[in-house]
Motif scaffolding. Structure first.
Motif, short mmCIF file in Angstrom:
data_model
loop_
_atom_site.label_atom_id
_atom_site.label_comp_id
_atom_site.label_asym_id
_atom_site.label_seq_id
_atom_site.Cartn_x
_atom_site.Cartn_y
_atom_site.Cartn_z
N PRO A 189 116.63 42.31 38.83
CA PRO A 189 117.79 43.19 38.62
C PRO A 189 119.05 42.37 38.32
O PRO A 189 119.27 41.32 38.93
CB PRO A 189 117.93 43.92 39.97
N TYR A 190 119.88 42.86 37.40
CA TYR A 190 121.05 42.09 36.98
C TYR A 190 121.97 41.75 38.14
O TYR A 190 122.54 40.65 38.19
CB TYR A 190 121.84 42.85 35.89
N ILE A 191 122.12 42.69 39.08
CA ILE A 191 123.08 42.52 40.18
C ILE A 191 122.82 41.25 40.99
O ILE A 191 123.74 40.70 41.60
CB ILE A 191 123.12 43.78 41.08
N ASN A 192 121.55 40.78 41.00
CA ASN A 192 121.26 39.53 41.70
C ASN A 192 122.15 38.38 41.19
O ASN A 192 122.49 37.49 41.96
CB ASN A 192 119.79 39.12 41.53
N HIS A 193 122.49 38.45 39.89
CA HIS A 193 123.29 37.36 39.31
C HIS A 193 124.72 37.30 39.88
O HIS A 193 125.10 36.28 40.46
CB HIS A 193 123.27 37.44 37.78
N PRO A 194 125.52 38.38 39.76
CA PRO A 194 126.87 38.29 40.36
C PRO A 194 126.87 38.04 41.87
O PRO A 194 127.75 37.33 42.38
CB PRO A 194 127.52 39.65 40.04
N ALA A 201 130.89 28.48 39.08
CA ALA A 201 129.77 29.05 39.84
C ALA A 201 128.83 29.82 38.91
O ALA A 201 127.61 29.78 39.08
CB ALA A 201 130.30 29.96 40.95
N ASP A 202 129.38 30.50 37.91
CA ASP A 202 128.57 31.23 36.94
C ASP A 202 127.67 30.27 36.16
O ASP A 202 126.47 30.52 35.99
CB ASP A 202 129.52 31.98 35.99
N LYS A 203 128.23 29.16 35.74
CA LYS A 203 127.44 28.20 34.96
C LYS A 203 126.38 27.53 35.85
O LYS A 203 125.27 27.27 35.41
CB LYS A 203 128.34 27.15 34.30
N LEU A 256 132.35 41.01 40.24
CA LEU A 256 132.71 41.91 39.13
C LEU A 256 132.71 41.21 37.77
O LEU A 256 132.98 41.84 36.75
CB LEU A 256 134.11 42.49 39.39
N HIS A 257 132.39 39.89 37.74
CA HIS A 257 132.73 39.09 36.56
C HIS A 257 132.05 39.54 35.26
O HIS A 257 132.58 39.28 34.19
CB HIS A 257 132.51 37.59 36.81
N ASP A 258 130.92 40.22 35.34
CA ASP A 258 130.25 40.66 34.11
C ASP A 258 130.39 42.16 33.85
O ASP A 258 129.79 42.68 32.91
CB ASP A 258 128.76 40.29 34.14
N THR A 259 131.16 42.87 34.67
CA THR A 259 131.19 44.34 34.52
C THR A 259 131.88 44.78 33.24
O THR A 259 131.42 45.71 32.58
CB THR A 259 131.85 45.05 35.73
ZN ZN Z 1 127.66 35.64 34.74
#
Ligand code: ZN
Length: 182
Positions: free
Chosen positions: A31-36, A121-123, A60-63
Protein backbone atom coordinates in the motif's frame (compact mmCIF):
# COMPACT_ATOMS: atom_id res chain seq x y z
CA UNK A 1 -3.76 15.05 24.23
CA UNK A 2 -1.69 17.91 22.91
CA UNK A 3 -2.87 19.78 19.84
CA UNK A 4 0.29 18.75 17.98
CA UNK A 5 -0.31 15.10 18.60
CA UNK A 6 -3.92 15.27 17.53
CA UNK A 7 -2.93 17.16 14.35
CA UNK A 8 -0.28 14.53 13.65
CA UNK A 9 -2.94 11.79 13.81
CA UNK A 10 -5.18 13.88 11.54
CA UNK A 11 -2.31 14.11 9.03
CA UNK A 12 -1.79 10.35 9.17
CA UNK A 13 -5.48 9.73 8.60
CA UNK A 14 -5.65 12.33 5.81
CA UNK A 15 -2.68 10.76 3.97
CA UNK A 16 -4.08 7.22 4.42
CA UNK A 17 -7.45 8.33 3.06
CA UNK A 18 -5.94 10.15 0.05
CA UNK A 19 -3.56 7.32 -0.87
CA UNK A 20 -6.00 4.49 -0.07
CA UNK A 21 -6.33 3.14 -3.62
CA UNK A 22 -2.64 3.47 -4.50
CA UNK A 23 0.12 0.88 -4.37
CA UNK A 24 3.89 1.37 -4.38
CA UNK A 25 5.77 0.41 -7.52
CA UNK A 26 7.18 -3.05 -7.01
CA UNK A 27 6.33 -6.70 -7.07
CA UNK A 28 4.89 -6.95 -3.57
CA UNK A 29 2.12 -4.38 -4.22
CA UNK A 30 2.63 -2.61 -0.93
CA UNK A 31 0.00 0.00 0.00
CA UNK A 32 1.27 3.48 -0.89
CA UNK A 33 0.75 4.83 2.64
CA UNK A 34 3.62 2.62 3.88
CA UNK A 35 5.95 5.01 2.05
CA UNK A 36 5.07 8.33 3.77
CA UNK A 37 4.90 6.53 7.12
CA UNK A 38 8.38 5.15 6.51
CA UNK A 39 9.69 8.61 5.56
CA UNK A 40 8.37 9.99 8.87
CA UNK A 41 9.92 7.04 10.70
CA UNK A 42 13.33 7.61 9.08
CA UNK A 43 13.19 11.29 10.13
CA UNK A 44 12.36 10.34 13.68
CA UNK A 45 14.44 7.20 14.15
CA UNK A 46 17.51 7.95 12.05
CA UNK A 47 17.44 11.75 11.91
CA UNK A 48 16.22 12.18 15.51
CA UNK A 49 13.90 14.89 14.19
CA UNK A 50 11.23 15.87 16.72
CA UNK A 51 9.65 18.88 14.98
CA UNK A 52 6.05 17.91 14.46
CA UNK A 53 5.67 20.13 11.38
CA UNK A 54 8.45 18.24 9.63
CA UNK A 55 7.01 14.84 10.62
CA UNK A 56 3.55 15.90 9.44
CA UNK A 57 4.97 17.20 6.17
CA UNK A 58 6.63 13.78 5.74
CA UNK A 59 3.26 12.02 6.11
CA UNK A 60 1.69 14.43 3.63
CA UNK A 61 4.63 14.87 1.24
CA UNK A 62 3.11 13.01 -1.73
CA UNK A 63 -0.56 13.99 -1.29
CA UNK A 64 -0.54 17.02 -3.58
CA UNK A 65 1.71 15.38 -6.18
CA UNK A 66 0.00 11.99 -6.33
CA UNK A 67 -3.59 12.39 -5.10
CA UNK A 68 -6.41 14.86 -5.60
CA UNK A 69 -5.53 16.66 -2.34
CA UNK A 70 -5.26 20.41 -2.78
CA UNK A 71 -3.10 23.15 -1.32
CA UNK A 72 -6.27 24.73 0.14
CA UNK A 73 -7.21 21.51 1.97
CA UNK A 74 -3.74 21.15 3.48
CA UNK A 75 -3.63 24.80 4.39
CA UNK A 76 -7.03 24.63 6.08
CA UNK A 77 -6.28 21.46 8.05
CA UNK A 78 -2.58 21.77 8.84
CA UNK A 79 -1.63 25.41 8.39
CA UNK A 80 0.76 27.36 6.20
CA UNK A 81 4.02 26.01 7.54
CA UNK A 82 3.28 22.33 6.91
CA UNK A 83 1.69 23.14 3.54
CA UNK A 84 4.69 25.12 2.40
CA UNK A 85 7.08 22.25 3.26
CA UNK A 86 4.87 19.86 1.27
CA UNK A 87 4.75 22.26 -1.68
CA UNK A 88 8.53 22.61 -1.66
CA UNK A 89 8.93 18.84 -2.17
CA UNK A 90 6.09 18.54 -4.69
CA UNK A 91 7.05 18.08 -8.35
CA UNK A 92 5.23 20.16 -10.94
CA UNK A 93 3.35 17.49 -12.86
CA UNK A 94 2.74 19.79 -15.83
CA UNK A 95 6.47 19.42 -16.55
CA UNK A 96 7.55 16.36 -18.47
CA UNK A 97 9.15 13.51 -16.53
CA UNK A 98 12.82 14.15 -17.33
CA UNK A 99 12.56 17.92 -16.71
CA UNK A 100 10.85 17.26 -13.40
CA UNK A 101 13.70 14.97 -12.35
CA UNK A 102 16.34 17.50 -13.48
CA UNK A 103 14.47 20.30 -11.76
CA UNK A 104 14.68 18.51 -8.39
CA UNK A 105 18.47 18.90 -8.62
CA UNK A 106 18.19 22.58 -9.58
CA UNK A 107 15.71 23.31 -6.81
CA UNK A 108 17.46 21.36 -4.03
CA UNK A 109 19.98 24.01 -2.83
CA UNK A 110 17.22 26.58 -2.27
CA UNK A 111 14.87 24.42 -0.24
CA UNK A 112 14.16 25.34 3.38
CA UNK A 113 15.90 23.25 6.06
CA UNK A 114 12.59 21.52 6.82
CA UNK A 115 12.03 20.58 3.18
CA UNK A 116 15.63 19.36 2.90
CA UNK A 117 15.00 17.00 5.84
CA UNK A 118 11.90 15.53 4.16
CA UNK A 119 13.75 15.28 0.84
CA UNK A 120 16.66 13.42 2.44
CA UNK A 121 14.41 10.92 4.24
CA UNK A 122 12.34 10.43 1.07
CA UNK A 123 15.43 9.61 -0.98
CA UNK A 124 16.73 7.24 1.73
CA UNK A 125 13.38 5.46 1.67
CA UNK A 126 13.27 5.23 -2.12
CA UNK A 127 16.78 3.90 -2.64
CA UNK A 128 16.30 1.41 0.22
CA UNK A 129 13.08 0.17 -1.40
CA UNK A 130 14.78 -0.21 -4.77
CA UNK A 131 17.25 -2.60 -3.18
CA UNK A 132 14.94 -4.42 -0.72
CA UNK A 133 11.53 -4.30 -2.44
CA UNK A 134 12.73 -4.02 -6.00
CA UNK A 135 10.34 -2.70 -8.65
CA UNK A 136 10.28 -4.54 -11.95
CA UNK A 137 13.09 -2.41 -13.38
CA UNK A 138 16.31 -3.39 -15.16
CA UNK A 139 19.51 -3.18 -13.09
CA UNK A 140 20.52 -0.24 -15.29
CA UNK A 141 17.34 1.68 -14.54
CA UNK A 142 17.77 1.04 -10.81
CA UNK A 143 21.38 2.19 -10.98
CA UNK A 144 20.34 5.34 -12.84
CA UNK A 145 17.74 6.04 -10.15
CA UNK A 146 20.35 5.70 -7.40
CA UNK A 147 22.77 8.00 -9.22
CA UNK A 148 20.02 10.60 -9.78
CA UNK A 149 18.93 10.40 -6.12
CA UNK A 150 22.54 11.02 -5.08
CA UNK A 151 22.69 14.09 -7.31
CA UNK A 152 19.59 15.46 -5.60
CA UNK A 153 21.01 14.73 -2.14
CA UNK A 154 24.41 16.25 -3.05
CA UNK A 155 22.59 19.34 -4.34
CA UNK A 156 20.99 19.80 -0.90
CA UNK A 157 24.48 20.99 0.04
CA UNK A 158 25.20 18.98 3.19
CA UNK A 159 24.93 20.18 6.80
CA UNK A 160 21.23 19.34 6.89
CA UNK A 161 21.31 16.36 9.26
CA UNK A 162 24.44 14.30 9.68
CA UNK A 163 22.61 11.08 10.63
CA UNK A 164 20.40 11.23 7.56
CA UNK A 165 23.28 12.15 5.28
CA UNK A 166 25.32 9.22 6.59
CA UNK A 167 22.39 6.82 6.21
CA UNK A 168 21.88 7.97 2.63
CA UNK A 169 25.58 7.46 1.83
CA UNK A 170 25.47 3.93 3.35
CA UNK A 171 22.33 2.91 1.51
CA UNK A 172 23.65 4.37 -1.73
CA UNK A 173 26.92 2.48 -1.42
CA UNK A 174 25.12 -0.73 -0.56
CA UNK A 175 22.68 -0.30 -3.44
CA UNK A 176 25.47 0.26 -5.96
CA UNK A 177 27.25 -2.90 -4.70
CA UNK A 178 24.10 -5.02 -4.85
CA UNK A 179 23.32 -3.85 -8.36
CA UNK A 180 26.88 -4.64 -9.48
CA UNK A 181 26.47 -8.22 -8.26
CA UNK A 182 22.98 -8.63 -9.70
ZN1 ZN B 1 8.01 10.16 -1.45
Amino acid sequence: MSLNFSLFITALDFAAEKHKLQKRKGKASIPYINHPIKVAKILSEVGLVTEVNVLMAALLHDTIEDTEATTEELDFLFGKEVTSIVLEVTDDKTMEWQSRKDYQIVKAPNLSREAKLVKLADKICNITDIVNEPPDWSAERKRKYLVWAKKVVDALGGNVNQHLEERFAEQYQMGIEVLKEG
